[in-house]
Design a protein around this motif. Structure first.
Motif, PDB file in Angstrom:
ATOM      1  N   ALA A  35       1.166   6.381  -6.866  1.00 43.58           N
ATOM      2  CA  ALA A  35      -0.113   7.836  -7.387  1.00 43.58           C
ATOM      3  C   ALA A  35       0.808   8.643  -7.182  1.00 43.58           C
ATOM      4  N   SER A  58       0.330   4.409  -3.438  1.00 36.46           N
ATOM      5  CA  SER A  58       0.462   5.667  -3.261  1.00 36.46           C
ATOM      6  C   SER A  58       1.872   6.538  -3.298  1.00 36.46           C
ATOM      7  N   PRO A  62       0.775  -0.747  -0.164  1.00 30.46           N
ATOM      8  CA  PRO A  62      -0.243   0.411   0.039  1.00 30.46           C
ATOM      9  C   PRO A  62       0.671   0.891   0.182  1.00 30.46           C
TER      10      PRO A  62
END
Length: 534
Positions: A497, A494, A490
């Protein structure tokens, strides 16, 4: 007879001669097809010859010194483009401070265990983190103060003043016998590094010729990579010698002395010289670095900018809230927020663990692989910066970083063979570091002084790099905690992103600066300047 009648053949720009007309009458091959429109290869040679004759005429002008004439003649004879060469020694000297930056980033990696054991805080992770992070606190303060120093002293003298905390900090750290002394030394080093991270890109952008500003600006990134690699090499003996850390910290003072001496022979920014009224000195610098033909044009542009901003020597911090400076300050701060939260420091920190998964248990060796990858990317940026342009490199770099992060996430979360998953993780990590070094690393520091106005360039850079150090500190502080709470996948997702967000931001907010002088860029971004037809 066509010539007498004033007739012009469509393939020939001049009236045909009597001899040419006679050829038509006798039904022979007309010579004008060869005289008026030579074959492509011959036309190429004629164009090259005319250019060479023009350059030779410039050589014979009385205003050009003999030394410059000889160098230009050599350039013509060899066919090489050496317009970057006069500025290169000055850029190289300035980039030696980035070597120090890289050196101090990597110098604590291996020896921190030996330092903690000898100074009595072994096993205290908070104190160990403080010894490392106090460097960032000093860098933040140095970045904030640098803009005012540049306005008052100019870049060259600021370099020399800044070597004082760099040299003292290295020596104090090397002879430290208590926690307070090592903290003081690391703080002083950080103070000097904070000034230099702002100062180097400003100096290079102002002394480099427009055509080569991008490539020469990338040299400071190469200096950082070489500093990291040097510190990792020199740190290897610390695993066997518990006192070796003192030697490598003493060695950190040597580049500071070299920088002080080298800046004595370097030039100052011609823009700053013009701003403080040293017009003849500015002309001399331009003539030596950019060529005699650039003197009048550059001085005219400098003075136009000075007349527009009022000509005060020092800008005010509140001016960063006024247009157009507020927009540039926002872009500069946002670029560094996105750069840091795209995860470069987290990935670099975690890369050693990633390499351990494939059997590279030596931390110094794993870091060395990372440093060499970073160096290879910086070399590619050196070649591409003035060919592809800043905007394209920045957008492409962030897209590459996003793909790399998603590749690592896929390797972690997918039910793949263990060996294949580890290899994909290594590939994603290497690709991420390489694509960062091509664009997001060097372009971010280069584009901000390029789009900043001459009056506020130092302060905008100070603000932008202070944002950089705050974000750097936050990522370092919370990265491991986030990994422990949410897992690697995760967190890396991120980062991917944010990289996509950074690519989008660069596409819509960054203007291309390749091949444009700093004054041309400033005039185009400032609505108070009239737009001139070219």
């Amino acid at each position: 007879m066509w010539a007498a009648a004033g007739i012009v053949h469509p393939l020939c720009p001049v009236p045909m001669s009597t001899k040419t007309s006679l050829c038509f009458i006798l039904n022979k091959q007309p010579p004008f097809l060869f005289r008026c429109r030579p074959p492509p290869l011959e036309r190429k040679f004629r164009v090259a010859a005319s250019k060479k004759q023009q350059q030779l005429r410039e050589l014979n002008t009385p205003n050009q010194p003999d030394g410059e004439s000889a160098s230009l003649q050599e350039k013509i004879d060899t066919g090489d483009d050496l317009g970057w060469l006069p500025s290169f020694p000055h850029v190289l000297i300035a980039s030696s401070s980035n070597f120090l930056f890289g050196y101090h980033i990597g110098v604590m990696n291996g020896p921190i265990v030996s330092i903690a054991r000898e100074l009595g805080f072994e096993g205290n992770s908070f104190i160990e983190g403080l010894v490392v992070s106090i460097f960032i606190v000093g860098a933040f303060i140095g970045s904030i103060s640098c803009g005012s120093l540049i306005d008052k002293l100019g870049c060259r003298r600021t370099f020399q003043v800044d070597t004082i905390p760099l040299i003292l900090g290295a020596i104090v750290s090397a002879q430290a016998h208590s926690l307070d002394e090592i903290l003081l030394g690391r703080f002083l080093v950080g103070l000097g590094i904070g000034v230099n991270t702002v100062l180097v890109p400003v100096y290079i952008s102002e002394v480099a010729p427009t055509k080569y500003r991008g490539s020469l600006g990338t040299i400071c990134q190469i200096g950082t990579c070489l500093g990291i690699i040097a510190s990792l090499f020199l740190g290897i003996p610390s695993e066997n010698d518990p006192h070796w850390w003192r030697t490598i910290l003493y060695l950190a003072s040597v580049p500071g002395f070299i920088l002080t001496l080298g800046m004595q022979f370097a030039v100052d920014s011609p823009r700053w010289l013009c701003k403080v009224g040293r017009l003849e000195d500015a002309k001399k610098v331009i003539r030596n670095l950019w060529g005699p033909s650039q003197v009048d044009k550059a001085i005219e542009e400098f003075q136009s900018i000075i007349r527009s901003d009022g000509g005060d020597l020092e800008s005010r911090w509140l001016e960063l809230l006024e247009k157009p400076h507020s927009r540039v300050a926002f872009i500069g701060g946002a670029l560094f927020v996105l750069q840091q939260f795209a995860g470069i420091n987290g990935v670099l920190y975690f890369s050693s663990l990633t390499f351990q998964d494939v059997g590279i248990s030596n931390g110094a060796l794993a870091s060395l692989y990372v440093g060499l990858t970073n160096f290879a990317g910086a070399l590619c940026a050196l070649y591409l910066m003035d060919k592809q342009g800043r905007k394209r490199l920045l957008v492409g770099s962030y897209f590459g970083m996003a793909i790399s992060m998603f590749l690592v996430v896929y390797a972690i979360t997918s039910p793949l063979d263990e060996e294949l998953g580890q290899n994909l993780s290594i590939l994603g990590t290497i690709l991420y570091i390489f694509t960062f070094a091509i664009g997001a690393g060097p372009v971010t520091g280069l584009i901000i002084p390029e789009i900043s106005g001459s009056r506020t360039r130092g302060k905008i850079m100070s603000f932008s790099f202070s944002v950089h150090w705050v974000c750097n500190f936050l990522v370092g502080l919370f990265f491991l905690e986030l990994v422990e709470k949410f897992g690697v996948a995760p967190v890396y997702a991120s980062f991917g992103a944010v990289s996509l967000l950074a690519a989008t931001f660069a596409y819509y907010f960054i203007v291309e600066t390749k091949g444009r002088s700093l004054e041309e860029i400033e005039m185009s971004l400032n609505s108070s300047f009239p737009i001139k037809d070219k």
